[in-house]
Design a protein around this motif. Structure first.
Motif, PDB file in Angstrom:
ATOM      1  N   ILE A 157      71.154  40.437 156.452  1.00 36.68           N
ATOM      2  CA  ILE A 157      72.470  39.986 155.603  1.00 36.68           C
ATOM      3  C   ILE A 157      73.207  41.356 155.116  1.00 36.68           C
ATOM      4  O   ILE A 157      72.303  42.168 154.333  1.00 36.68           O
ATOM      5  N   ASN A 158      74.496  41.554 155.273  1.00 34.27           N
ATOM      6  CA  ASN A 158      74.855  42.766 154.636  1.00 34.27           C
ATOM      7  C   ASN A 158      75.256  42.591 153.213  1.00 34.27           C
ATOM      8  O   ASN A 158      75.987  41.365 153.065  1.00 34.27           O
ATOM      9  N   PHE A 159      74.782  43.114 152.304  1.00 34.78           N
ATOM     10  CA  PHE A 159      74.831  42.943 150.867  1.00 34.78           C
ATOM     11  C   PHE A 159      75.042  44.105 150.213  1.00 34.78           C
ATOM     12  O   PHE A 159      74.235  44.944 150.440  1.00 34.78           O
ATOM     13  N   LEU A 160      75.691  44.182 149.069  1.00 36.65           N
ATOM     14  CA  LEU A 160      75.927  45.157 148.232  1.00 36.65           C
ATOM     15  C   LEU A 160      76.438  44.840 146.720  1.00 36.65           C
ATOM     16  O   LEU A 160      76.735  43.474 146.395  1.00 36.65           O
ATOM     17  N   GLY A 161      76.130  45.847 145.891  1.00 34.44           N
ATOM     18  CA  GLY A 161      76.638  45.649 144.529  1.00 34.44           C
ATOM     19  C   GLY A 161      77.802  46.478 144.280  1.00 34.44           C
ATOM     20  O   GLY A 161      78.102  47.324 144.721  1.00 34.44           O
ATOM     21  N   LEU A 162      78.459  45.687 143.054  1.00 25.26           N
ATOM     22  CA  LEU A 162      79.764  46.292 142.617  1.00 25.26           C
ATOM     23  C   LEU A 162      79.421  46.603 140.991  1.00 25.26           C
ATOM     24  O   LEU A 162      79.424  45.894 140.183  1.00 25.26           O
ATOM     25  N   ALA A 163      79.089  47.987 140.809  1.00 27.38           N
ATOM     26  CA  ALA A 163      78.920  48.329 139.456  1.00 27.38           C
ATOM     27  C   ALA A 163      80.267  48.574 138.884  1.00 27.38           C
ATOM     28  O   ALA A 163      81.085  49.416 139.173  1.00 27.38           O
ATOM     29  N   LYS A 164      80.545  47.959 137.631  1.00 23.76           N
ATOM     30  CA  LYS A 164      81.680  48.140 136.702  1.00 23.76           C
ATOM     31  C   LYS A 164      81.789  49.465 136.206  1.00 23.76           C
ATOM     32  O   LYS A 164      80.818  50.134 136.065  1.00 23.76           O
ATOM     33  N   SER A 165      83.118  49.919 136.134  1.00 26.27           N
ATOM     34  CA  SER A 165      83.224  50.848 135.317  1.00 26.27           C
ATOM     35  C   SER A 165      82.901  51.065 134.005  1.00 26.27           C
ATOM     36  O   SER A 165      83.033  49.953 133.132  1.00 26.27           O
ATOM     37  N   ARG A 166      82.539  52.158 133.362  1.00 27.56           N
ATOM     38  CA  ARG A 166      82.134  52.073 131.751  1.00 27.56           C
ATOM     39  C   ARG A 166      82.820  53.075 130.994  1.00 27.56           C
ATOM     40  O   ARG A 166      83.172  54.177 131.613  1.00 27.56           O
ATOM     41  N   ASN A 167      83.246  52.736 129.872  1.00 26.37           N
ATOM     42  CA  ASN A 167      84.064  53.889 129.133  1.00 26.37           C
ATOM     43  C   ASN A 167      82.709  54.726 128.337  1.00 26.37           C
ATOM     44  O   ASN A 167      81.811  54.210 128.005  1.00 26.37           O
ATOM     45  N   GLU A 168      83.274  55.932 128.368  1.00 26.47           N
ATOM     46  CA  GLU A 168      82.441  56.980 127.735  1.00 26.47           C
ATOM     47  C   GLU A 168      82.461  56.920 126.099  1.00 26.47           C
ATOM     48  O   GLU A 168      83.711  56.922 125.667  1.00 26.47           O
ATOM     49  N   LYS A 169      81.074  56.885 125.341  1.00 26.68           N
ATOM     50  CA  LYS A 169      81.289  56.832 124.154  1.00 26.68           C
ATOM     51  C   LYS A 169      81.637  58.105 123.523  1.00 26.68           C
ATOM     52  O   LYS A 169      80.531  58.715 123.169  1.00 26.68           O
ATOM     53  N   ASN A 170      82.704  58.599 123.231  1.00 21.94           N
ATOM     54  CA  ASN A 170      83.301  59.968 122.692  1.00 21.94           C
ATOM     55  C   ASN A 170      84.236  59.454 121.776  1.00 21.94           C
ATOM     56  O   ASN A 170      85.547  59.705 121.977  1.00 21.94           O
ATOM     57  N   PHE A 171      83.808  59.370 120.351  1.00 16.08           N
ATOM     58  CA  PHE A 171      84.753  59.209 119.399  1.00 16.08           C
ATOM     59  C   PHE A 171      85.684  60.041 118.840  1.00 16.08           C
ATOM     60  O   PHE A 171      86.488  60.000 118.183  1.00 16.08           O
ATOM     61  N   LYS A 172      85.117  61.206 119.038  1.00 13.39           N
ATOM     62  CA  LYS A 172      85.972  62.694 118.801  1.00 13.39           C
ATOM     63  C   LYS A 172      87.129  62.849 119.589  1.00 13.39           C
ATOM     64  O   LYS A 172      88.061  63.633 119.357  1.00 13.39           O
ATOM     65  N   SER A 173      87.152  62.286 121.068  1.00  9.21           N
ATOM     66  CA  SER A 173      88.028  62.603 121.981  1.00  9.21           C
ATOM     67  C   SER A 173      89.378  61.677 121.869  1.00  9.21           C
ATOM     68  O   SER A 173      89.341  60.572 121.427  1.00  9.21           O
ATOM     69  N   ALA A 174      90.594  62.214 121.768  1.00  9.94           N
ATOM     70  CA  ALA A 174      91.710  61.436 121.883  1.00  9.94           C
ATOM     71  C   ALA A 174      91.954  60.598 123.121  1.00  9.94           C
ATOM     72  O   ALA A 174      92.837  59.703 123.033  1.00  9.94           O
ATOM     73  N   ILE A 175      91.316  60.845 124.156  1.00 10.52           N
ATOM     74  CA  ILE A 175      91.457  60.405 125.332  1.00 10.52           C
ATOM     75  C   ILE A 175      90.343  59.514 125.717  1.00 10.52           C
ATOM     76  O   ILE A 175      89.089  59.943 125.749  1.00 10.52           O
ATOM     77  N   VAL A 176      90.419  58.330 126.038  1.00  5.48           N
ATOM     78  CA  VAL A 176      89.479  57.383 126.437  1.00  5.48           C
ATOM     79  C   VAL A 176      89.243  57.465 128.025  1.00  5.48           C
ATOM     80  O   VAL A 176      89.893  57.424 128.765  1.00  5.48           O
TER      81      VAL A 176
END
Length: 676
Positions: free
Chosen positions: A538-557
């Motif tokens: 069987i052809n199977f695969l996983g889809l890993a969600k995008s994650r926000n980087e924890k950098n509270f000093k940055s103005a850009i998420v």
């Protein structure tokens, strides 16, 4: 077995097919030359196709002899036939009825089916209630209620319900509230309900309003306008100005509804007009519905003719026969679940259906209409010219209006076809892009996705969503309650779901792609499970969600990209769960990104919804266990009286206590718990 032409089979397949044809031909030699129905079956005994025949021998012989002359569609079906059954009938008409019933019951993959994932709304009136009310439901049941619809245009339902709720003072509350209220609700105060829950109401007055609503839903607006106007004048003469004002508002609302109809004929006739549009593989139908001379709506359908019945006389081109088969199947299936009007116009039917089949369909529809051959008034199944001549109308514009309605029905069928083709093109592009991205050998027509949902290890559930041809197939969705896992263990939950999904591996449909919501750890677990089940192909695969980087000093998420995880495989395609899988970045906005994230998000939505339903249900029940003085008998009585426990928050506590025989202080505890 793969679908190939017989000329391209390898020696083993040729031998198997040869012995199978020998068996089928021997069985064929034992059946009589009689009308009836035949059922083709696959190697597992499942019904592939149901067909009718005037002569069973001639029809079945056309399948199992002269195979080299079959169309590709017929060859594909014959390759899967391992056995067949027959049911003999008295005549061809009986075989038509039996074929229709068997198709509806068994839903074979190769038959023409009016499939629709959408559940259109009905308007329901339960006339068995003492004070019937009007509600909108999604399913029609055999419960003695009146059902109107289904309405394919949601706006049509909203318009009708707004008119009914605003201008007709019928009951609107639930049966529980109706029985337990201490005074009439706000609907009574604003003159939108007569208040029979607590007040003495004239039954005839209530029935009059109800009958007017039923007539409106039946499209008899003109009769109702006359009736309401007469009642309004009588009420005014009797100085009952309040009732006269209510009737005046009803008159105005119904008049406006009537004026909103796009087409009005001079004759008050009930007609369905069947428009159609054809291509090699797809037929589109549109049924325009005219009631009391007004267009009230229409239904559109797409039918794929994925198989062909071989011609009995050896013709290769049997396009005309196929059009006739599809048209007949559509008419019978459509009217098996719809009310049959007095008149039906088959647009271009004389070019499709021969006279013999036409008479059979006419007989079928007449019986559905409730008329027999001795009745003088019969349903008309005619072309537009004969139909307009039969009306003997003085209105010379009427034939032109009928002709325009026929053109309108055919144009709507063509529009439905074009819309379907565009959607198919989009889906095909998505699937082709995914095939190239994953380097698959075939187009992934069936994709399944699994997701686990839990809250701190409680009420753990899983969802299985299925996409066919790039679109959700909601009838194939499945829910799983995780049974073997105690506490929060997503990996064990995933193992249980995969085991349950593929436990009967010899009698299940294997998806082209199996999608798991997760990354490397989840893929490793699924790999071990499939390897253990002997399903590592069987052809199977996983889809890993995008994650926000924890950098509270940055103005850009900033966030990581969506990525797919593909299991490692050996030279011969065997799974290697111990070897780190391959990870590929999904380019945002790409075709494969759109399709995979849509499937993953749908699985997540479906799992979350199911989890919340179970959690809410058990939370309400658990509240009752915390109440002192509420034993098993009292709990049962309370839930039987108030199935929706939240209703009691708004009710009189003394009346609840009197109804259930539960002490008032216990009822107070329950309400306080519910409020908190």
């Amino acid at each position: 077995m793969k679908e190939k032409s017989l000329m391209n089979l390898d020696s083993q397949q040729k031998t198997g097919m040869s012995s199978r044809l020998k068996y089928l031909r021997e069985k064929l030699s034992q059946i009589p030359h009689k009308p009836g129905v035949y059922l083709h079956k696959n190697e597992f005994g499942e019904i592939l196709y149901v067909g009718k025949a005037k002569d069973l021998v001639n029809r079945l012989k056309s399948y199992f002899y002269g195979i080299e002359n079959h169309s590709p569609k017929t060859k594909a079906l014959v390759l899967k036939i391992y056995d067949f059954e027959i049911i003999i009938t008295e005549n061809e008409y009986e075989s038509l009825l039996l074929e229709n019933n068997l198709i509806k019951h068994n839903k074979p993959n190769y038959n023409i089916l009016l499939r629709d994932d959408k559940t259109y709304p009905y308007i329901k009136i339960d006339i068995q209630e003492e004070w019937p009310k009007v509600t909108v439901v999604r399913k029609r049941k055999k419960d003695g209620s009146l059902y109107f619809g289904p309405y394919t245009l949601t706006g049509q339902v909203i318009q009708l319900m707004n008119l009914i709720n605003r201008f007709f003072p019928l009951v609107k509350c639930t049966p529980t509230v109706f029985k337990t209220v201490t005074r009439p609700c706000n609907y009574y105060d604003i003159k939108k309900c007569l208040g029979p829950c607590k007040l003495t109401v004239d039954k005839k007055e209530y029935e009059s309003h109800l009958n007017n609503v039923i007539a409106i839903l039946n499209g008899k607006s003109k009769d109702i306008l006359t009736k309401i106007k007469k009642e309004m004048l009588l009420s005014a003469d009797a100085l009952n100005f309040e009732k006269a004002a209510m009737l005046r508002d009803q008159l105005k609302a119904v008049s406006q509804l009537t004026e909103n109809q796009s087409v009005t004929l001079s004759e008050e006739i009930d007609i369905d007009i069947l428009g159609s549009y054809w291509s090699k593989d797809i037929a589109a139908f549109y049924v325009a519905q005219i009631r009391s001379g007004k267009v009230i709506g229409g239904d559109s359908y797409i039918i794929r003719h994925i198989t062909e019945e071989p011609s009995e006389d050896g013709k290769y081109d049997n396009t005309q026969d196929e059009m006739q088969r599809i048209y007949s199947a559509f008419v019978c299936q459509y009217y098996s679940q719809k009310n049959v009007p007095e008149n039906i116009i088959f647009s271009n039917a004389e070019n499709v259906i021969n006279s013999e089949n036409f008479l059979m369909i006419e007989k079928y529809l007449n019986e559905k209409f409730g008329k027999n051959e001795n009745n003088s008034k019969k349903i008309l199944h005619l072309n537009k010219n004969i139909f307009t001549k039969s009306l003997k109308s003085k209105d010379k514009i009427l034939p032109k209006k009928i002709e325009n309605l026929v053109l309108h029905a055919n144009k709507n069928a063509e529009n439905k076809y074009s819309e379907h083709i565009k959607m198919e093109e989009v889906s095909n592009n998505l699937l082709m892009a995914l095939k190239e991205f994953l380097k698959l050998s075939t187009i992934p027509l069936i994709i399944e996705c699994f997701d686990i949902s839990t809250f701190q290890g409680s009420e753990t559930v899983a969802s299985q969503v299925v996409f066919k041809n790039g679109k959700p197939s909601k009838s194939s969705y499945r829910k799983y309650i995780i049974k073997s896992v105690i506490g929060q263990d997503d990996f064990a939950s995933l193992r249980e779901v995969i085991r349950r999904r593929f436990k009967d591996r010899n009698n299940i449909q294997i998806p082209n792609v199996l999608l798991i919501d997760g990354g490397t750890p989840q893929i490793r677990e699924v790999g071990w499970m499939l390897k253990g089940l002997g399903l590592e192909h069987i052809n199977f695969l996983g889809l890993a969600k995008s994650r926000n980087e924890k950098n509270f000093k940055s103005a850009i998420v900033t966030a990581s990209e969506e990525r797919i995880v593909i299991p490692a495989r050996g030279v011969n395609g065997e799974l290697l769960p111990d070897v780190p899988p391959e990870t590929r970045i999904l380019q945002q906005g790409s075709a494969e990104f759109k399709l995979l994230t849509q499937i993953r998000d749908e699985a997540h939505r479906f799992a979350i919804t199911f989890h919340r339903q179970r959690r809410d249900k058990n939370s309400l029940k658990s509240i009752l266990y915390e109440i002192k003085g509420l034993g098993a008998k009292r709990k049962k009585k309370l839930l039987e009286t108030y199935p929706n426990l939240k209703d009691i928050i708004h009710l009189n506590l003394k009346e609840i206590s009197d109804t259930t025989k539960i002490p008032l202080n216990v009822i107070q505890q329950i309400v306080e718990k519910l409020k908190s």
